[in-house]
Motif scaffolding. Structure first.
Motif, mmCIF file in Angstrom:
data_model
loop_
_atom_site.group_PDB
_atom_site.id
_atom_site.type_symbol
_atom_site.label_atom_id
_atom_site.label_comp_id
_atom_site.label_asym_id
_atom_site.label_seq_id
_atom_site.Cartn_x
_atom_site.Cartn_y
_atom_site.Cartn_z
ATOM 1 N N ALA A 76 0.821 -1.213 0.000
ATOM 2 C CA ALA A 76 0.000 0.000 0.000
ATOM 3 C C ALA A 76 0.854 1.263 0.000
ATOM 4 C CB ALA A 76 -0.929 0.002 1.214
ATOM 5 N N SER A 77 2.149 1.139 0.355
ATOM 6 C CA SER A 77 3.042 2.300 0.377
ATOM 7 C C SER A 77 3.620 2.630 -0.996
ATOM 8 C CB SER A 77 4.190 2.057 1.360
ATOM 9 O OG SER A 77 5.120 1.100 0.848
ATOM 10 N N ILE A 78 3.376 1.783 -1.988
ATOM 11 C CA ILE A 78 3.906 1.996 -3.335
ATOM 12 C C ILE A 78 2.930 2.893 -4.104
ATOM 13 C CG2 ILE A 78 4.590 0.879 -5.496
ATOM 14 C CD1 ILE A 78 5.188 -1.649 -3.805
ATOM 15 N N ASP A 79 3.435 3.995 -4.617
ATOM 16 C CA ASP A 79 2.569 4.972 -5.301
ATOM 17 C C ASP A 79 2.253 4.581 -6.740
ATOM 18 O OD1 ASP A 79 2.375 7.291 -3.291
ATOM 19 O OD2 ASP A 79 4.513 6.881 -3.351
ATOM 20 N N ALA A 80 3.180 3.898 -7.410
ATOM 21 C CA ALA A 80 2.964 3.525 -8.815
ATOM 22 C C ALA A 80 3.884 2.375 -9.175
ATOM 23 C CB ALA A 80 3.227 4.712 -9.745
ATOM 24 N N VAL A 81 3.457 1.590 -10.153
ATOM 25 C CA VAL A 81 4.286 0.539 -10.749
ATOM 26 C C VAL A 81 4.553 0.927 -12.201
ATOM 27 C CG1 VAL A 81 4.368 -1.871 -11.502
ATOM 28 C CG2 VAL A 81 3.460 -1.312 -9.238
ATOM 29 N N LEU A 82 5.807 0.799 -12.626
ATOM 30 C CA LEU A 82 6.187 1.028 -14.016
ATOM 31 C C LEU A 82 6.643 -0.299 -14.599
ATOM 32 C CD1 LEU A 82 8.389 4.273 -13.613
ATOM 33 C CD2 LEU A 82 5.903 4.047 -13.510
ATOM 34 N N LEU A 83 6.050 -0.729 -15.698
ATOM 35 C CA LEU A 83 6.409 -2.007 -16.327
ATOM 36 C C LEU A 83 7.222 -1.773 -17.587
ATOM 37 C CD1 LEU A 83 3.047 -4.027 -16.099
ATOM 38 C CD2 LEU A 83 5.001 -4.069 -14.514
ATOM 39 N N THR A 84 8.272 -2.584 -17.756
ATOM 40 C CA THR A 84 9.044 -2.518 -18.992
ATOM 41 C C THR A 84 8.415 -3.362 -20.096
ATOM 42 O OG1 THR A 84 10.499 -4.351 -18.311
ATOM 43 C CG2 THR A 84 11.219 -2.097 -17.768
ATOM 44 N N HIS A 85 7.832 -4.518 -19.725
ATOM 45 C CA HIS A 85 7.174 -5.342 -20.743
ATOM 46 C C HIS A 85 6.320 -6.409 -20.072
ATOM 47 C CE1 HIS A 85 10.853 -7.620 -19.890
ATOM 48 N NE2 HIS A 85 10.322 -8.678 -20.476
ATOM 49 N N ALA A 86 5.681 -7.240 -20.895
ATOM 50 C CA ALA A 86 4.611 -8.114 -20.409
ATOM 51 C C ALA A 86 5.027 -9.553 -20.168
ATOM 52 C CB ALA A 86 3.434 -8.082 -21.398
ATOM 53 N N HIS A 87 6.308 -9.862 -20.112
ATOM 54 C CA HIS A 87 6.692 -11.216 -19.725
ATOM 55 C C HIS A 87 6.429 -11.419 -18.239
ATOM 56 C CE1 HIS A 87 9.431 -12.353 -23.353
ATOM 57 N NE2 HIS A 87 8.258 -12.951 -23.424
ATOM 58 N N ILE A 88 6.068 -12.645 -17.863
ATOM 59 C CA ILE A 88 5.661 -12.958 -16.498
ATOM 60 C C ILE A 88 6.748 -12.630 -15.478
ATOM 61 C CG2 ILE A 88 5.206 -14.922 -14.960
ATOM 62 C CD1 ILE A 88 2.736 -13.961 -16.348
ATOM 63 N N ASP A 89 8.017 -12.799 -15.850
ATOM 64 C CA ASP A 89 9.082 -12.507 -14.882
ATOM 65 C C ASP A 89 9.287 -11.009 -14.696
ATOM 66 O OD1 ASP A 89 10.102 -12.377 -17.492
ATOM 67 O OD2 ASP A 89 12.120 -12.936 -16.878
ATOM 68 N N HIS A 90 8.486 -10.187 -15.394
ATOM 69 C CA HIS A 90 8.527 -8.731 -15.211
ATOM 70 C C HIS A 90 7.178 -8.143 -14.794
ATOM 71 C CE1 HIS A 90 12.640 -7.811 -16.768
ATOM 72 N NE2 HIS A 90 12.473 -9.032 -17.254
ATOM 73 N N CYS A 91 6.084 -8.886 -14.982
ATOM 74 C CA CYS A 91 4.774 -8.342 -14.597
ATOM 75 C C CYS A 91 3.914 -9.323 -13.819
ATOM 76 C CB CYS A 91 4.016 -7.842 -15.836
ATOM 77 S SG CYS A 91 3.297 -9.163 -16.860
ATOM 78 N N GLY A 92 4.317 -10.579 -13.709
ATOM 79 C CA GLY A 92 3.438 -11.635 -13.217
ATOM 80 C C GLY A 92 3.140 -11.630 -11.740
ATOM 81 N N TYR A 93 3.834 -10.799 -10.950
ATOM 82 C CA TYR A 93 3.553 -10.721 -9.512
ATOM 83 C C TYR A 93 2.479 -9.666 -9.216
ATOM 84 C CZ TYR A 93 4.483 -10.464 -4.456
ATOM 85 O OH TYR A 93 4.365 -10.496 -3.087
ATOM 86 N N LEU A 94 2.108 -8.899 -10.222
ATOM 87 C CA LEU A 94 1.219 -7.757 -10.001
ATOM 88 C C LEU A 94 -0.101 -8.133 -9.317
ATOM 89 C CD1 LEU A 94 1.023 -4.691 -10.427
ATOM 90 C CD2 LEU A 94 -0.043 -5.171 -12.634
#
Length: 471
Positions: free
Chosen positions: A62-80
């Motif tokens: 809850a302390s994170i203001d924003a997430v920035l993603l570089t791309h859509a592979h699971i090892d870069h976005c899959g924990y969201l």
């Protein structure tokens, strides 16, 4: 969960995931005005890594203001989805292409987690009773409501003191390196920080090459292939030999492939080989709902002449020479397993860590008429790595199974190699103050550190898990 403050008196980076490993990419940036998470990847591969997905996040989500993603592979976005369930509710900024692919990848990931938990419960091989999914398809879809897609080269204010611009990385459709300007640094002039994400190759068959750097102060670069140089072997020759040998024996070529981009690259090579008469026009089954949905995105981008797609494919239909068969349902996948060869099966995942590919391998790997073609990076400890190393038996779906099929590795990586990573870092108009080498196995990161120092004359340091450094 720690109680790390939500603001830092001076900008600071914390390497949460991806440091010392090639998966689970996550980096926190704390500034006087707030906190950003760059990439939100799932840990994959070895069990000790996968268990980290179940642990509490090191700061309050809850302390994170924003997430920035570089791309859509699971090892870069899959924990969201997991992060959102734990309390994150801010915007998720990414390119339009990444948003389109994430809307496919994340629900599919949730569905697979549910399928795998259900299968483990039916077969009784999980240590947990009952086995639970890491997150559900519904949780994944809920996380998509936070997405804020933007165009390449469009500057966006993400905090009061941070703006971000996404530049083309050429790795998969929508992939970007992120250009951050942090206004309130300790020296008063601000800092220019770049996150490479995963960089693509100059020679990607479908996508344009990565955009060069300008003049960053700090670079955080991946090092997936930091200790390797791609072979100068035409992958078409290896693919043709493998397909022709299996076809001659009446066998099946099974290809574990990442659903996004790697499937497209394989189909591109198969299409060219069929068109040239170098291989028979065998039935090609793509058995992955996610891969098929991603494939339609690539086709759509080619039809509309997207600037991400190489100009020679603008307005064209991709893969016109192939006998493509789609398998979206579990029932259709089971029908493929009942078929005899010759044929080609492409299914996820690329390292054979989960998904429908496990059932195809289980069905085909013990028959010496068949071939298993590995077409990308195989993280240490994964089933793909065991196959690549020539193990005579591999455990999957709760049982050890003999490996009698021919196992072939072909270089189809969409990752920049060591030379290309050094060349990209060297495109900066002025040398950065420091390069943090991240997202790689320890040997790969250490090798890239050495090359950046010796060849490019840069100060480079391998990122360490949990390390916090001032920007």
């Amino acid at each position: 969960m720690t109680s790390t403050p939500t603001a830092s008196p001076a900008p600071a980076l914390t390497f949460v995931g991806g440091a010392g490993t090639v998966t689970g990419s996550k980096t926190l940036l704390d500034t006087p005005s707030g906190r950003i998470l760059i990439d939100c990847g799932l840990f994959q591969g070895r069990k000790e890594l996968r268990l980290q997905n179940w642990a509490d996040f090191p700061v309050d989500p809850a302390s994170i203001d924003a997430v920035l993603l570089t791309h859509a592979h699971i090892d870069h976005c899959g924990y969201l989805p997991r992060l959102v369930e734990a309390g994150f509710s801010g915007p998720v900024h990414c390119t339009i292409g990444t948003s389109r692919l994430a809307s496919i990848v994340l629900p599919d990931s949730g569905h697979l987690h549910e399928e795998e938990a259900a299968y483990a419960n039916r077969k009784g091989y999980s240590k947990h009773h009952p086995a639970e999914p890491l997150y559900t398809e519904a949780a994944a879809r809920a996380s998509l409501e936070l997405f804020h897609p933007i165009d390449f080269d469009e500057e966006v204010s993400v905090l009061a003191d941070v703006s971000a611009t996404w530049r083309r990385a050429g790795h998969i459709l929508g992939a970007a390196w992120i250009d951050l300007h942090v206004a309130s640094a300790g020296d008063g002039r601000g800092k220019h920080v770049v996150f490479s994400g995963d960089l693509g190759r100059q020679t990607h068959p479908l996508l344009v090459a990565p955009t060069p750097l300008d003049a960053p102060d700090v670079v955080i670069t991946e090092s997936t292939y930091g200790d390797r140089v791609h072979e100068h072997v035409d992958p078409a020759d290896v693919i043709a030999d493998t397909v022709n040998e299996a076809a001659r024996r009446g066998g099946v070529v099974v290809i574990p492939a990442f659903a996004v981009d790697r499937t497209e690259i394989i189909l591109h090579h198969l299409d060219r080989l069929v068109a040239a008469g170098r291989i028979p026009n065998l039935p090609v089954f793509v058995d992955s709902p996610m891969a098929l949905s991603a494939l339609e995105v690539y086709r759509d981008e080619a039809r509309r002449a997207s600037p991400e797609i190489r100009p020679e494919f603008h307005g064209a239909e991709l893969f016109p020479s192939l006998q493509l068969h789609e398998a979206r349902s579990v029932e259709r996948s089971m029908e493929i397993n009942a078929r005899h060869g010759p044929m080609i099966i492409i299914s996820a995942s690329g390292m054979a860590t989960g998904g429908r590919i496990l059932h195809h391998l289980s069905q085909r790997m013990s028959d010496d008429r068949n071939a298993i073609m590995l077409v990308g990076f195989q993280a240490p400890g994964t089933r793909g790595d065991l196959l690549r190393r020539g193990e005579r038996s591999v455990k999957l779906l709760g049982r050890h199974r003999a490996v009698r099929a021919r196992v072939v590795s072909v270089e189809l990586s969409a990752h920049a190699d060591q030379h290309e990573l050094v060349d990209w870092a060297s495109t900066a108009a002025t040398p950065p103050e420091i390069v943090y080498v991240n997202h790689g196995e320890p040997d790969a990161s250490a090798a890239l550190v050495g090359r950046l120092e010796s060849e490019a004359g840069l100060i480079a340091v391998a990122a360490r898990p949990g390390e916090r450094v001032l920007v």
